[in-house]
Design an enzyme around this catalytic site. Structure first.
Site, PDB file in Angstrom:
ATOM      1  CG  ASP A  29      -2.067   0.942   1.119  1.00 53.68           C
ATOM      2  OD1 ASP A  29      -2.320   1.452   0.010  1.00 53.68           O
ATOM      3  OD2 ASP A  29      -2.727   1.205   2.146  1.00 53.68           O
ATOM      4  CG  HIS A  46       0.167   1.879  -9.266  1.00 50.70           C
ATOM      5  ND1 HIS A  46      -0.109   1.551  -7.959  1.00 50.70           N
ATOM      6  CD2 HIS A  46      -0.929   2.550  -9.713  1.00 50.70           C
ATOM      7  CE1 HIS A  46      -1.315   1.994  -7.643  1.00 50.70           C
ATOM      8  NE2 HIS A  46      -1.835   2.608  -8.685  1.00 50.70           N
ATOM      9  CG  LEU A 140       9.246 -17.196  -3.419  1.00 48.22           C
ATOM     10  CD1 LEU A 140       8.920 -17.218  -1.925  1.00 48.22           C
ATOM     11  CD2 LEU A 140       9.765 -15.811  -3.813  1.00 48.22           C
TER      12      LEU A 140
HETATM   13  C1  FPP Z   1      -1.898   0.103  -3.426  1.00 51.13           C
HETATM   14  O1  FPP Z   1      -1.462   1.435  -3.401  1.00 51.13           O
HETATM   15  C2  FPP Z   1      -1.291  -0.646  -4.529  1.00 51.13           C
HETATM   16  C3  FPP Z   1      -1.974  -1.243  -5.541  1.00 51.13           C
HETATM   17  C4  FPP Z   1      -3.436  -1.220  -5.632  1.00 51.13           C
HETATM   18  C5  FPP Z   1      -1.283  -1.922  -6.652  1.00 51.13           C
HETATM   19  C6  FPP Z   1      -0.018  -2.639  -6.327  1.00 51.13           C
HETATM   20  C7  FPP Z   1       0.693  -2.934  -7.594  1.00 51.13           C
HETATM   21  C8  FPP Z   1       2.011  -2.870  -7.802  1.00 51.13           C
HETATM   22  C9  FPP Z   1       3.004  -2.610  -6.767  1.00 51.13           C
HETATM   23  C10 FPP Z   1       2.565  -3.074  -9.179  1.00 51.13           C
HETATM   24  C11 FPP Z   1       2.266  -4.363  -9.874  1.00 51.13           C
HETATM   25  C12 FPP Z   1       2.535  -5.592  -9.096  1.00 51.13           C
HETATM   26  C13 FPP Z   1       3.159  -6.711  -9.523  1.00 51.13           C
HETATM   27  C14 FPP Z   1       3.107  -7.920  -8.657  1.00 51.13           C
HETATM   28  C15 FPP Z   1       3.902  -6.810 -10.806  1.00 51.13           C
HETATM   29  P1  FPP Z   1      -2.549   2.584  -3.513  1.00 51.13           P
HETATM   30  O2  FPP Z   1      -2.704   2.942  -4.950  1.00 51.13           O
HETATM   31  O3  FPP Z   1      -3.814   2.183  -2.848  1.00 51.13           O
HETATM   32  O4  FPP Z   1      -1.845   3.744  -2.721  1.00 51.13           O
HETATM   33  P2  FPP Z   1      -2.544   4.889  -1.865  1.00 51.13           P
HETATM   34  O5  FPP Z   1      -3.308   4.234  -0.763  1.00 51.13           O
HETATM   35  O6  FPP Z   1      -1.392   5.714  -1.373  1.00 51.13           O
HETATM   36  O7  FPP Z   1      -3.431   5.664  -2.815  1.00 51.13           O
END
Ligand code: FPP
Length: 249
Positions: A29, A46, A140
């Site tokens: 997050d 992201h 893994l």
């Molecule tokens: C949450 O942060 C994150 C996500 C919804 C997406 C996570 C994805 C990645 C790290 C990239 C792709 C992953 C892989 C496995 C290749 P948020 O957007 O909710 O952040 P915020 O709460 O600060 O708005």
């Protein structure tokens, strides 16, 4: 212990290699906030989070962790703006394509949990390709939670069980916790020993609701794109210092 003042080597020495968790699950997050703080579009957060994914996968592989589950896209994330969803799907697609040879070389097995039918066809194709290429690997297990929701998973399991009871394949009196767990996406994995959440939020967000019954929680204020090996080692050291009683004394 603070990440700034302690070296990676010291942290590594503090880690008891005989008491490592079998299954680490992470709620990644804070990508949006990371980008906001830099006046960048959310998607850049992201993108930056990819480096953290790669580092965590590498470290878990080196430590000999059995399963790493990453909450990459929740069932509720479909409510985000189309532009952000498309960018996330493209990132996923590109990463699967680019990283699969390297993951395969590192003996990593790719797996997915979630309602994959909702994912774009290109993504499911690339996912299946990655799963097929890595299926015989023994290191893994990189378990990607995509279009995943804990409530949806429990409902899906309940419906399968009800249908098997109805058809006579399963007896009502034989349903117990172990049998129920066999109908979950995670049937082949141990429950997560530790669930890490970055960015300081104190909630579970529909993640592994059944499986987290006795997981240890580790919340850090570090935003996901800033999460590195040292942060993971700190989380594992914290985990090793806890007394897990599973309801006993
Ligand atoms: C949450 O942060 C994150 C996500 C919804 C997406 C996570 C994805 C990645 C790290 C990239 C792709 C992953 C892989 C496995 C290749 P948020 O957007 O909710 O952040 P915020 O709460 O600060 O708005």
């Amino acid at each position: 212990m603070s990440v700034e003042t302690i070296s990676e080597e010291e942290l590594r020495k503090s880690l008891d290699m005989k008491k490592l968790p079998k299954h680490i699950a992470i709620i990644m997050d804070g990508n949006g906030r990371w980008a906001d703080r830099r006046n960048l579009p959310r998607v850049d957060g992201h993108k930056a989070g990819i480096d953290s994914v790669q580092e965590v996968v590498k470290v878990c592989g080196e430590l000999g962790i059995q399963v790493l589950t990453l909450y990459a896209f929740s069932a509720e994330n479909w409510r985000r703006p189309t532009l952000e969803i498309n960018a996330l799907m493209k990132l996923l697609l590109d990463q699967l394509h680019e990283q699969t040879p390297d993951l395969n070389e590192k003996n990593v097995r790719v797996n997915v949990i979630g309602d994959t039918d909702r994912l774009p066809r290109k993504v499911t194709y690339e996912l299946q390709r990655s799963i097929d290429i890595t299926k015989n690997n023994t290191g893994l297990i990189l378990n990607l939670a995509l279009s995943y929701g804990g409530r949806q998973e429990i409902l899906r399991a309940t419906k399968s069980i009800a249908s098997e009871v109805e058809s006579g394949k399963l007896k009502f009196c034989d349903i117990n916790e172990n049998v129920f767990a066999r109908y979950l996406y995670t049937s082949e994995f141990p429950d997560p020993d530790i669930i890490i959440r970055t960015s300081g939020e104190l909630r579970i967000s529909n993640f592994l609701l059944w499986q987290c019954a006795y997981s240890e929680f580790y919340i850090t204020d570090v935003l996901w794109p800033d999460f590195r090996k040292k942060h993971l080692l700190l989380a594992l050291i914290s985990y090793q210092r806890r007394k897990r009683r599973f309801g006993g004394i």
